[in-house]
Structure formats: C-alpha cells, structure tokens
Design a protein around this motif. Structure first.
Motif, PDB file in Angstrom:
ATOM      1  N   LEU A  33      51.142  17.737 -16.894  1.00 23.72           N
ATOM      2  CA  LEU A  33      50.176  17.342 -15.889  1.00 23.72           C
ATOM      3  C   LEU A  33      49.416  16.119 -16.380  1.00 23.72           C
ATOM      4  N   VAL A  34      49.349  15.077 -15.545  1.00 21.73           N
ATOM      5  CA  VAL A  34      48.554  13.891 -15.835  1.00 21.73           C
ATOM      6  C   VAL A  34      47.322  13.955 -14.945  1.00 21.73           C
ATOM      7  N   LEU A  35      46.139  13.983 -15.558  1.00 26.97           N
ATOM      8  CA  LEU A  35      44.888  14.105 -14.821  1.00 26.97           C
ATOM      9  C   LEU A  35      44.131  12.787 -14.888  1.00 26.97           C
ATOM     10  N   LEU A  36      43.914  12.151 -13.734  1.00 29.28           N
ATOM     11  CA  LEU A  36      43.178  10.893 -13.684  1.00 29.28           C
ATOM     12  C   LEU A  36      41.686  11.194 -13.592  1.00 29.28           C
ATOM     13  N   LEU A  37      40.932  10.769 -14.611  1.00 31.91           N
ATOM     14  CA  LEU A  37      39.514  11.093 -14.718  1.00 31.91           C
ATOM     15  C   LEU A  37      38.654  10.021 -14.058  1.00 31.91           C
ATOM     16  N   THR A  38      37.931  10.442 -13.026  1.00 29.92           N
ATOM     17  CA  THR A  38      36.966   9.582 -12.346  1.00 29.92           C
ATOM     18  C   THR A  38      35.701  10.405 -12.110  1.00 29.92           C
ATOM     19  N   ARG A  39      34.672   9.795 -11.548  1.00 33.33           N
ATOM     20  CA  ARG A  39      33.357  10.438 -11.465  1.00 33.33           C
ATOM     21  C   ARG A  39      33.385  11.817 -10.798  1.00 33.33           C
ATOM     22  N   HIS A  40      34.121  11.934  -9.686  1.00 33.14           N
ATOM     23  CA  HIS A  40      34.044  13.164  -8.895  1.00 33.14           C
ATOM     24  C   HIS A  40      35.308  14.020  -8.936  1.00 33.14           C
ATOM     25  N   VAL A  41      36.244  13.727  -9.814  1.00 34.58           N
ATOM     26  CA  VAL A  41      37.525  14.439  -9.785  1.00 34.58           C
ATOM     27  C   VAL A  41      37.369  15.934 -10.034  1.00 34.58           C
ATOM     28  N   LEU A  42      36.440  16.325 -10.912  1.00 35.34           N
ATOM     29  CA  LEU A  42      36.283  17.742 -11.241  1.00 35.34           C
ATOM     30  C   LEU A  42      35.451  18.489 -10.207  1.00 35.34           C
ATOM     31  N   GLU A  43      35.081  17.807  -9.131  1.00 33.50           N
ATOM     32  CA  GLU A  43      34.398  18.465  -8.020  1.00 33.50           C
ATOM     33  C   GLU A  43      35.377  18.854  -6.928  1.00 33.50           C
ATOM     34  N   ARG A  44      36.633  18.464  -7.080  1.00 36.79           N
ATOM     35  CA  ARG A  44      37.666  18.815  -6.102  1.00 36.79           C
ATOM     36  C   ARG A  44      38.277  20.164  -6.455  1.00 36.79           C
ATOM     37  N   PRO A  45      38.165  21.187  -5.592  1.00 43.47           N
ATOM     38  CA  PRO A  45      38.752  22.496  -5.885  1.00 43.47           C
ATOM     39  C   PRO A  45      40.234  22.423  -6.222  1.00 43.47           C
ATOM     40  N   TRP A  46      40.976  21.568  -5.497  1.00 43.18           N
ATOM     41  CA  TRP A  46      42.408  21.483  -5.754  1.00 43.18           C
ATOM     42  C   TRP A  46      42.684  20.982  -7.168  1.00 43.18           C
ATOM     43  N   CYS A  47      41.943  19.987  -7.615  1.00 42.59           N
ATOM     44  CA  CYS A  47      42.145  19.461  -8.967  1.00 42.59           C
ATOM     45  C   CYS A  47      41.820  20.513 -10.017  1.00 42.59           C
ATOM     46  N   LEU A  48      40.728  21.236  -9.805  1.00 37.18           N
ATOM     47  CA  LEU A  48      40.348  22.283 -10.751  1.00 37.18           C
ATOM     48  C   LEU A  48      41.435  23.347 -10.847  1.00 37.18           C
ATOM     49  N   ILE A  49      42.001  23.726  -9.727  1.00 36.55           N
ATOM     50  CA  ILE A  49      43.044  24.759  -9.729  1.00 36.55           C
ATOM     51  C   ILE A  49      44.300  24.247 -10.407  1.00 36.55           C
ATOM     52  N   GLU A  50      44.658  22.987 -10.173  1.00 36.17           N
ATOM     53  CA  GLU A  50      45.842  22.429 -10.843  1.00 36.17           C
ATOM     54  C   GLU A  50      45.667  22.408 -12.358  1.00 36.17           C
ATOM     55  N   VAL A  51      44.490  22.015 -12.821  1.00 38.55           N
ATOM     56  CA  VAL A  51      44.244  21.996 -14.264  1.00 38.55           C
ATOM     57  C   VAL A  51      44.280  23.415 -14.815  1.00 38.55           C
ATOM     58  N   TYR A  52      43.673  24.354 -14.106  1.00 36.68           N
ATOM     59  CA  TYR A  52      43.678  25.750 -14.548  1.00 36.68           C
ATOM     60  C   TYR A  52      45.099  26.292 -14.646  1.00 36.68           C
ATOM     61  N   GLU A  53      45.907  26.041 -13.634  1.00 40.14           N
ATOM     62  CA  GLU A  53      47.290  26.525 -13.640  1.00 40.14           C
ATOM     63  C   GLU A  53      48.090  25.895 -14.777  1.00 40.14           C
ATOM     64  N   ALA A  54      47.868  24.611 -15.034  1.00 41.34           N
ATOM     65  CA  ALA A  54      48.565  23.950 -16.143  1.00 41.34           C
ATOM     66  C   ALA A  54      48.197  24.595 -17.467  1.00 41.34           C
ATOM     67  N   ILE A  55      46.927  24.930 -17.638  1.00 43.64           N
ATOM     68  CA  ILE A  55      46.496  25.612 -18.867  1.00 43.64           C
ATOM     69  C   ILE A  55      47.144  26.981 -18.955  1.00 43.64           C
ATOM     70  N   ARG A  56      47.131  27.716 -17.863  1.00 44.65           N
ATOM     71  CA  ARG A  56      47.706  29.063 -17.864  1.00 44.65           C
ATOM     72  C   ARG A  56      49.202  29.047 -18.169  1.00 44.65           C
ATOM     73  N   LEU A  57      49.889  28.016 -17.679  1.00 42.55           N
ATOM     74  CA  LEU A  57      51.332  27.906 -17.896  1.00 42.55           C
ATOM     75  C   LEU A  57      51.684  27.297 -19.251  1.00 42.55           C
ATOM     76  N   GLY A  58      50.690  26.791 -19.967  1.00 43.68           N
ATOM     77  CA  GLY A  58      50.948  26.163 -21.251  1.00 43.68           C
ATOM     78  C   GLY A  58      51.552  24.782 -21.143  1.00 43.68           C
ATOM     79  N   LEU A  59      51.312  24.079 -20.037  1.00 40.47           N
ATOM     80  CA  LEU A  59      51.863  22.734 -19.866  1.00 40.47           C
ATOM     81  C   LEU A  59      51.043  21.705 -20.643  1.00 40.47           C
ATOM     82  N   PRO A  60      51.688  20.643 -21.135  1.00 42.49           N
ATOM     83  CA  PRO A  60      50.928  19.530 -21.699  1.00 42.49           C
ATOM     84  C   PRO A  60      50.023  18.935 -20.629  1.00 42.49           C
ATOM     85  N   ILE A  61      48.783  18.638 -20.994  1.00 42.43           N
ATOM     86  CA  ILE A  61      47.841  17.985 -20.091  1.00 42.43           C
ATOM     87  C   ILE A  61      47.442  16.660 -20.717  1.00 42.43           C
ATOM     88  N   VAL A  62      47.650  15.570 -19.979  1.00 40.84           N
ATOM     89  CA  VAL A  62      47.317  14.237 -20.485  1.00 40.84           C
ATOM     90  C   VAL A  62      46.243  13.632 -19.581  1.00 40.84           C
TER      91      VAL A  62
END
Length: 260
Positions: free
Chosen positions: A59-88
C-alpha cells in the motif's frame, strides 16, 4: 490519498510506478504485467477497494493535511496492517502534512475525528462493521497509531517533476525499494523466530528457502535496487489464488501494489 488534495499527484505516481515495475523490469514482449491500483479510476465502492487490497502486495499512502480524516483511507491503512502488507508513506511536499500533529491526532482518533466531522466518524464505524472480521474505531486507532508514525516517509515534491521525469522516477524506484525491503525484513524476521522455536514457517515454503531468498552469503540482507525491483515486480505480476492469499495472510507475507 485525499482526492481533492493529491488526486493529480496520485495519477503521476501511479504511472511512474507502473513504468518502474513493468517497463524497466520486463523483457520486451513479456506478457507479465504488474498493475498499480488507483481507487479514483479503478473503484468507486469501498468494498471493491478492500477486495483489491486483499489481492495486493503493498500500500502506498500519500500524506497530505486531511488524508487521515477520510474514513476510506483509514480503513485501507488498517486493512493493510491487518494483512501484513508493506506500507510506504509518501509525503506530498507543500500539502500540509505535519508528522507531530498526525501522531497526536491518531493517538485520540475517535475524539479528534468527531471534532472535525461527526458524519465521518459515524461512516467509519459503519464501514468497519462491514469488514471481515468486523472492527471497531478503537481497534483501528490502536493499529494505525502504533504503526504509521513509526514508518519513515518518502518526500515527493511535485514541482520537481519538471526535470525530465528524473525526480518522479527516483521516487517510484524508492517506493518499490521500500516495499521490497519491508518484505525482506518480514521474511527474515519470521525465519529467525522459527529458528528460535516460537513459531513456524508456512508449509508451502521451508525456512531454509525463505532465509536463502533474502540473505546474501555473509548473512546480511543485501540486494541491488534492480534485483529488488525485479523480484517485487515478479511477485505482483499475477493475482494470488485463494489458497495462496490464505497462506500469505497466515505467514505475514504480501501479495499487487496499491496506490491510495
């Protein structure tokens, strides 16, 4: 990524990543292709995005001011962590991402998100209950706050992309390198723990093979950037079967590259 803040940058990076993974690591005429999923063009439904994430190798996460306020982005990051995927994580220079502010925000996510948007918090709760297995905001907060602030981010300056593409190409190569490095580290750590007798390697790949695949002759993790890109590209050039994804989830290895 936050579409309004970094949609154009996401498309640039998607194209560059596909160039690195395909054009520079494949023989001419090869049928293999490593797709880079971008939710703005490839999906408009969260269920489809999560399903694509389950078939991905990073998973490639583009960091900007409001990205972590998006529910969809938070869920994608959570799922990547749960699945053990590399997060960049990739910081888009000039778009307001603040590491200290983000860490404080994540440490009290429920209250912070509610203060910004009660609607977003309610959507996050509702969407988390649709996951398999279902999750809570507290569980998501614990996972993301313990992982994301500890990953060193890559800095991408879109204004530097007018140099003939060299800056963008370098960023894409670094993304692939980071993802491959995380895979190598996870495999090596798993092999080390197996030697200590506290867990076991997935049966489809013996510990000796796992160790050899990521270590050089002197026992250190060493691969040239070209080797890493080629190996990572080879891993994501085909979708994993159901049984392979199940084994990958159990062994904390990874399965295509996702840009979000």
């Amino acid at each position: 990524y936050h579409r309004a803040e970094s949609g154009a940058d996401a498309r640039l990076l998607q194209s560059a990543l596909e160039g690195v993974l395909n054009g520079r690591t494949r023989a001419v005429g090869s049928a293999k292709r490593a797709p880079v999923f971008l939710d703005a063009t490839d999906a408009t439904d969260l269920d489809m995005i999560v399903a694509s994430l389950h078939a991905s190798r990073g998973l490639v996460l583009l960091l900007t001011r409001h990205v972590l306020e998006r529910p969809w982005c938070l869920i994608e990051v959570y799922e990547a962590i749960r699945l053990g995927l590399p997060i960049v994580p990739v910081v888009i220079v000039g778009l307001g991402y603040d590491f200290a502010a983000a860490a404080a925000y994540l440490s009290d996510l429920k209250a912070e998100l509610a203060a910004r948007s009660a609607t977003a918090l309610e959507e996050l709760r509702r969407r988390l209950q649709r996951l398999n297995p279902p999750a809570t905001v507290s569980k998501l907060q614990a996972a993301i706050s313990s992982v994301l602030p500890n990953i060193i981010a890559i800095h991408f300056d879109p204004m530097g992309s007018g140099d003939g593409g060299y800056h963008l190409d370098a960023i894409a190569r670094e993304v692939v390198e980071r993802a491959a490095r995380q895979q190598d580290f996870a495999v090596a750590r798993e092999a080390l723990v197996d030697v200590e007798g506290t867990t076991s390697i997935a049966p489809h790949q013996p510990a000796s093979n796992r160790t050899a695949s990521c270590r050089s002759g002197d026992g250190t993790l060493r691969h040239s950037l070209g080797d890493r890109i080629s190996r990572f590209g080879d891993r994501i050039s085909r979708p994993a079967s159901g049984s392979e994804r199940e084994s990958d989830t159990e062994s904390r290895t990874t399965t295509t590259t996702t840009t979000t």
